[in-house]
Design a protein around this motif. Structure first.
Motif, PDB file in Angstrom:
ATOM      1  N   HIS A  21      -4.483   8.138  11.391  1.00 42.33           N
ATOM      2  CA  HIS A  21      -5.928   8.162  11.647  1.00 42.33           C
ATOM      3  C   HIS A  21      -6.574   9.330  10.909  1.00 42.33           C
ATOM      4  N   HIS A  22      -5.958  10.485  11.010  1.00 46.03           N
ATOM      5  CA  HIS A  22      -6.497  11.683  10.362  1.00 46.03           C
ATOM      6  C   HIS A  22      -6.530  11.519   8.839  1.00 46.03           C
ATOM      7  N   THR A  23      -5.464  10.999   8.265  1.00 47.42           N
ATOM      8  CA  THR A  23      -5.372  10.844   6.814  1.00 47.42           C
ATOM      9  C   THR A  23      -6.330   9.784   6.295  1.00 47.42           C
ATOM     10  N   TYR A  24      -6.365   8.634   6.934  1.00 52.81           N
ATOM     11  CA  TYR A  24      -7.138   7.518   6.398  1.00 52.81           C
ATOM     12  C   TYR A  24      -8.573   7.452   6.907  1.00 52.81           C
ATOM     13  N   SER A  25      -9.008   8.427   7.679  1.00 49.64           N
ATOM     14  CA  SER A  25     -10.425   8.483   8.043  1.00 49.64           C
ATOM     15  C   SER A  25     -11.140   9.564   7.230  1.00 49.64           C
ATOM     16  N   SER A  26     -10.419  10.195   6.317  1.00 54.17           N
ATOM     17  CA  SER A  26     -11.029  11.199   5.442  1.00 54.17           C
ATOM     18  C   SER A  26     -11.455  10.550   4.132  1.00 54.17           C
ATOM     19  N   ILE A  27     -12.292  11.234   3.392  1.00 54.14           N
ATOM     20  CA  ILE A  27     -12.766  10.713   2.107  1.00 54.14           C
ATOM     21  C   ILE A  27     -11.598  10.510   1.146  1.00 54.14           C
ATOM     22  N   SER A  28     -10.672  11.465   1.106  1.00 54.19           N
ATOM     23  CA  SER A  28      -9.539  11.334   0.194  1.00 54.19           C
ATOM     24  C   SER A  28      -8.630  10.174   0.597  1.00 54.19           C
ATOM     25  N   GLY A  29      -8.462   9.938   1.882  1.00 56.95           N
ATOM     26  CA  GLY A  29      -7.652   8.817   2.345  1.00 56.95           C
ATOM     27  C   GLY A  29      -8.280   7.484   1.994  1.00 56.95           C
ATOM     28  N   ILE A  30      -9.579   7.379   2.176  1.00 60.22           N
ATOM     29  CA  ILE A  30     -10.289   6.144   1.832  1.00 60.22           C
ATOM     30  C   ILE A  30     -10.257   5.929   0.321  1.00 60.22           C
ATOM     31  N   ALA A  31     -10.455   6.993  -0.447  1.00 58.36           N
ATOM     32  CA  ALA A  31     -10.387   6.879  -1.913  1.00 58.36           C
ATOM     33  C   ALA A  31      -8.997   6.417  -2.351  1.00 58.36           C
ATOM     34  N   GLY A  32      -7.964   6.960  -1.740  1.00 56.97           N
ATOM     35  CA  GLY A  32      -6.604   6.544  -2.059  1.00 56.97           C
ATOM     36  C   GLY A  32      -6.381   5.068  -1.790  1.00 56.97           C
ATOM     37  N   LEU A  33      -6.913   4.576  -0.663  1.00 58.46           N
ATOM     38  CA  LEU A  33      -6.795   3.151  -0.361  1.00 58.46           C
ATOM     39  C   LEU A  33      -7.506   2.302  -1.408  1.00 58.46           C
ATOM     40  N   PHE A  34      -8.706   2.723  -1.805  1.00 54.08           N
ATOM     41  CA  PHE A  34      -9.436   1.975  -2.837  1.00 54.08           C
ATOM     42  C   PHE A  34      -8.667   1.951  -4.154  1.00 54.08           C
ATOM     43  N   THR A  53       5.127  -2.457 -18.670  1.00 51.96           N
ATOM     44  CA  THR A  53       4.948  -1.056 -18.276  1.00 51.96           C
ATOM     45  C   THR A  53       3.651  -0.871 -17.493  1.00 51.96           C
ATOM     46  N   THR A  54       2.578  -1.488 -17.945  1.00 52.46           N
ATOM     47  CA  THR A  54       1.286  -1.402 -17.252  1.00 52.46           C
ATOM     48  C   THR A  54       1.376  -2.062 -15.881  1.00 52.46           C
ATOM     49  N   ILE A  55       2.045  -3.199 -15.826  1.00 57.20           N
ATOM     50  CA  ILE A  55       2.196  -3.894 -14.544  1.00 57.20           C
ATOM     51  C   ILE A  55       2.965  -3.025 -13.547  1.00 57.20           C
ATOM     52  N   MET A  56       4.055  -2.412 -14.001  1.00 57.64           N
ATOM     53  CA  MET A  56       4.833  -1.534 -13.112  1.00 57.64           C
ATOM     54  C   MET A  56       3.996  -0.338 -12.645  1.00 57.64           C
ATOM     55  N   ALA A  57       3.234   0.254 -13.557  1.00 62.04           N
ATOM     56  CA  ALA A  57       2.387   1.400 -13.200  1.00 62.04           C
ATOM     57  C   ALA A  57       1.343   0.988 -12.165  1.00 62.04           C
ATOM     58  N   LEU A  58       0.746  -0.185 -12.328  1.00 57.29           N
ATOM     59  CA  LEU A  58      -0.252  -0.666 -11.366  1.00 57.29           C
ATOM     60  C   LEU A  58       0.379  -0.965 -10.008  1.00 57.29           C
ATOM     61  N   ILE A  59       1.579  -1.537 -10.014  1.00 56.69           N
ATOM     62  CA  ILE A  59       2.264  -1.835  -8.746  1.00 56.69           C
ATOM     63  C   ILE A  59       2.629  -0.537  -8.028  1.00 56.69           C
ATOM     64  N   ILE A  60       3.162   0.421  -8.753  1.00 61.75           N
ATOM     65  CA  ILE A  60       3.522   1.708  -8.142  1.00 61.75           C
ATOM     66  C   ILE A  60       2.279   2.387  -7.578  1.00 61.75           C
ATOM     67  N   THR A  61       1.201   2.405  -8.351  1.00 57.00           N
ATOM     68  CA  THR A  61      -0.056   3.001  -7.873  1.00 57.00           C
ATOM     69  C   THR A  61      -0.561   2.241  -6.654  1.00 57.00           C
ATOM     70  N   GLY A  62      -0.431   0.927  -6.682  1.00 54.33           N
ATOM     71  CA  GLY A  62      -0.872   0.118  -5.556  1.00 54.33           C
ATOM     72  C   GLY A  62      -0.090   0.371  -4.282  1.00 54.33           C
ATOM     73  N   LEU A  63       1.181   0.645  -4.424  1.00 54.77           N
ATOM     74  CA  LEU A  63       2.024   0.889  -3.247  1.00 54.77           C
ATOM     75  C   LEU A  63       1.952   2.338  -2.754  1.00 54.77           C
ATOM     76  N   LEU A  64       1.448   3.218  -3.588  1.00 56.06           N
ATOM     77  CA  LEU A  64       1.444   4.646  -3.272  1.00 56.06           C
ATOM     78  C   LEU A  64       0.733   4.960  -1.954  1.00 56.06           C
ATOM     79  N   PHE A  65      -0.483   4.468  -1.771  1.00 54.84           N
ATOM     80  CA  PHE A  65      -1.257   4.804  -0.571  1.00 54.84           C
ATOM     81  C   PHE A  65      -1.171   3.742   0.522  1.00 54.84           C
ATOM     82  N   THR A  66      -0.617   2.581   0.183  1.00 54.97           N
ATOM     83  CA  THR A  66      -0.531   1.520   1.182  1.00 54.97           C
ATOM     84  C   THR A  66       0.851   1.403   1.820  1.00 54.97           C
TER      85      THR A  66
END
Length: 187
Positions: A21-34, A53-66
């Motif tokens: 709750h604390h992490t994902y209710s902050s501006i940085s948490g919401i930005a990370g989700l976006f 390579t681009t696909i892997m980078a996008l998948i890794i970035t996508g999984l990072l905050f979710t």
């Protein structure tokens, strides 16, 4: 005088719920989700146009905050509960119109209402922040029948002290002390 008393022994799940709750209710948490959702959406809709390579980078970035960050927060919460007695030990709380009394074994602390910065009430808990990163966690299940009274006391007292400045009280006490000293000199 209104009062609510209860004992709390935080679990890893309750601490995890707070950190999420604390992490994902902050501006940085919401930005990370976006960023994560945007990366996954971009990957899904433009899959044919990117190299591997681009696909892997996008998948890794996508999984990072979710996925990655929530898993890391859970393990961090689990370790904190196991290693930190002040978090995982039995804490006794007494909320009254004077403030919040906290005791754990022989140790006691008292927090006045004006020292609290904000409150957050979620579906399963109430969080009382003393600083941007320190909070009391009151899970509804552990507070039992005292939970609703605790919520009402907190709401009322934080509303009462929302514009309170402790400097005003200290200045008033200093003036009264100076008046007493002046009166003492006259005698």
């Amino acid at each position: 005088m209104r009062e609510a008393e209860f004992d709390i022994r935080l679990t890893a799940g309750e601490l995890f719920a707070f950190t999420m709750h604390h992490t994902y209710s902050s501006i940085s948490g919401i930005a990370g989700l976006f960023i994560s959702i945007g990366s996954l959406a971009l990957c899904a809709f433009r899959f044919k146009h990117f190299d591997s390579t681009t696909i892997m980078a996008l998948i890794i970035t996508g999984l990072l905050f979710t996925v990655v960050q929530p898993v890391m927060l859970y393990f961090k919460s689990s370790v904190q509960v196991k290693k930190n007695e002040s978090i995982s030990g039995d804490l006794h709380y007494r909320l009254s119109e004077e403030g919040i009394e906290i005791s754990q074994g022989e140790q006691q602390a008292f927090v006045k209402w004006h020292e609290l910065r904000k409150r957050k009430i979620t579906k399963n808990a109430m969080y009382l922040y003393m600083s941007p990163v320190r909070a009391f966690i009151f899970p509804e299940k552990q507070c039992g029948s005292s939970y609703n009274e605790a919520v009402n006391i907190v709401k009322d007292m934080m509303e009462k002290y929302k514009d309170y400045e402790p400097e005003d009280e200290e200045a008033e006490e200093a003036c009264q002390g100076a008046d007493g000293m002046a009166e003492g000199k006259e005698e």
